[in-house]
Design a protein around this motif. Sequence first.
Motif, mmCIF file in Angstrom:
data_model
loop_
_atom_site.group_PDB
_atom_site.id
_atom_site.type_symbol
_atom_site.label_atom_id
_atom_site.label_comp_id
_atom_site.label_asym_id
_atom_site.label_seq_id
_atom_site.Cartn_x
_atom_site.Cartn_y
_atom_site.Cartn_z
ATOM 1 N N UNK B 80 89.031 134.158 99.559
ATOM 2 C CA UNK B 80 87.706 134.100 99.222
ATOM 3 C C UNK B 80 86.964 134.603 100.140
ATOM 4 N N UNK B 82 82.397 135.274 101.399
ATOM 5 C CA UNK B 82 80.834 135.040 101.176
ATOM 6 C C UNK B 82 80.217 136.278 101.801
ATOM 7 N N UNK B 139 81.920 136.868 105.547
ATOM 8 C CA UNK B 139 82.916 135.731 106.004
ATOM 9 C C UNK B 139 84.203 135.861 104.868
ATOM 10 N N UNK B 141 88.033 134.250 103.905
ATOM 11 C CA UNK B 141 88.862 133.146 104.159
ATOM 12 C C UNK B 141 90.094 133.862 103.427
ATOM 13 N N UNK B 146 89.095 126.270 103.510
ATOM 14 C CA UNK B 146 87.884 126.139 104.141
ATOM 15 C C UNK B 146 88.229 125.388 105.695
ATOM 16 N N UNK B 147 89.509 124.929 105.833
ATOM 17 C CA UNK B 147 89.956 124.344 106.810
ATOM 18 C C UNK B 147 90.171 125.516 107.927
ATOM 19 N N UNK B 148 90.271 126.378 107.393
ATOM 20 C CA UNK B 148 90.525 127.689 108.458
ATOM 21 C C UNK B 148 89.228 128.533 108.753
ATOM 22 N N UNK B 149 88.798 128.749 109.868
ATOM 23 C CA UNK B 149 87.591 129.324 110.166
ATOM 24 C C UNK B 149 87.609 130.915 109.408
ATOM 25 N N UNK B 150 86.258 131.074 108.960
ATOM 26 C CA UNK B 150 86.509 132.580 108.333
ATOM 27 C C UNK B 150 86.504 133.505 109.270
#
Lengths: 475, 160
Positions: B80, B82, B139, B141, B146-150
């Motif tokens: 993913x 952004x 950003x 992933x 989302x548990x992993x920092x982008x």
Amino acid sequence: MGATAATGPLPRTPALDVDQGLAKLATYPYVILTYVDHDGYPVSVAVDAVIDGASGTASFAAPAGLVIRTGVDISLTGSHIRPQPGYGYDERRHVTVWGRATLGADAEAGRVTFTASRAWGWDEAEVPFFEYSERSTGQSKKYFDALSVERGTPVKPKLSFGWLALRTTRLPFLSATIVPVVLGIAIAARQGSFDLLTAILTVIGAAFVQLGLNVANDVFDTIQGADDANVTPTQFSGGSRVIQYGLVSLRQMAGLSTIFYVLAGVIGLILLALRGSPELLVIGVVGFIVSIGYTAPPLKFVYRGLGEIAVAVGFGPLMLLGGYVVQTRGALSWEPFVASLPVALLVALILYVNEIPDRRGDARAGKRTLPVRFSKAAVIGGYRGAAILAYVILVAGVVAGLLPIPALLALLTIPLALQVSRGLEPNYDNPYGLMAVMGVNVKVHLYAGLLLLAGYAVVLILGAVAPSVNLFIGR
Amino acid sequence: MSTLPEPIEQLLEAALVGELTVVDSTGHPVTYPLIPLYDGERIYLTSSTLFSRKLEHIKGNPKVSLSITDPVAVGGRTDRATIQGDARVIEEDPHGGWERLLPIWEKKEPSIVYFLKARVALPLFFERSLIEITPRRALYWADGDAATAPVVSDAGKAAA
């Protein structure tokens, strides 16, 4: 002149309260958390949220590496499409819920609680795309108005001249005029009266009357609020929409309608001069009154539930007898009148079915058409009764010796009429599903008229090559 | 010239839909699903004048983001992204100016050319403005979680 009923702007999408918004959000496999970061740019990240409709909240694990803002509105969005390879996609829907975030402490550390405050969304299963677009025409107008101010010159949406002319005049519907007028001319020809020049002039003049009517219909439906209130127009119903879309102004449409009527009047006067028929004068005057009075005050027949009668009279006996008397120099007979009755009923049924998808908007605008006044069962029953009557009159006319036997060719359209009859029930509340039914219904009238003409062509040809063959019962 | 990391470019090229977020006059984010069209340097989206409120927001505040989040819309990919950037509205010719992007659009939505041929049926839908996004920051992933920092990349520098 203002609208005759309350027709304020309709919402673009149905109102969505917070509970509904959260309930919809809960149906998506993940949600998109969005907030505006300290640089002023939006940040979006997909999270797995637990929706609690009872408390109006959602909670999710704080995304790693991002600092969610509190004290300002953030949003959660669900979005869905279904890819359709080779086509694109369908099943479009999305929902956004706005609210505030609070960060958990102690045992809840690392969790974010979102308290919802408002929601908005669109689901094409609830509001079809075409309706959504219609509901948004005001936004388009606002956009062009602002662009015009910005540039200091009018900026308008456009269509190529050909498409615009087609849409503005609703040219394809001219079959409603051509069928009865040519049939009237054919009947006169069978009786030995035919003049090519006046026949052509009659068709052109009658076509101008219908074009004037089509355009005037848009003018008066706009003035009276009916077209603005209609958010489910189709290619068969709801008017041309050129005024609503900003493609042509109301003033331009009024001018265009006037031009068409003037041209029709000029041709009518030429025909009067050439044929000297008082009957034609009467038919012309009555036709003009019925045509303009269809939507125009004070008569506005269609607003009083008399639209079908006006259309039946105008596009049945008046058109057909008009075509006939020009050829016969005013002589009248029962044959064209009887032939006009099935045509009249079938053309009235075009309007009747086309009013079904318009009925909610028409009701809002005070346009009390038959589908507005009567129940679904009554309206469908009315269709079946009128269609049966059309075919019964045709058969009775042949049996009585008033119409030639080959006119029975028009009975070949019965399967199409049955198709319409069967299609009304399941599509009654679905304007876009009804489009195919409306299309077939137009064909019922067109094909019945063409088959009647074919029947008369047979009579004319046989009359020329085998005059002894009698194609009328009892003659 | 490419300004975005390759995986994000691949996402943009594959995505049937992305979520454009603009900021309204009150500072609230407003998200619209749209088809992202990428020419290798800038991201384009088109908006019918029917649904042009987003254009008003962009004219008021050009800071936007575009996220690609839906695995279904990217052929099953799970990564993913952004992209934050500066948007401008291109509206010199709402009637036909956007058609230069039709070849890219058609790749994602082949039916659009058939609808365009019948634009008489829905004329206002085809009065469109372009939204051109110049990426500033992205950003990413890799696992879509989302548990992993982008991974954050500064696209603005590459574009400069």
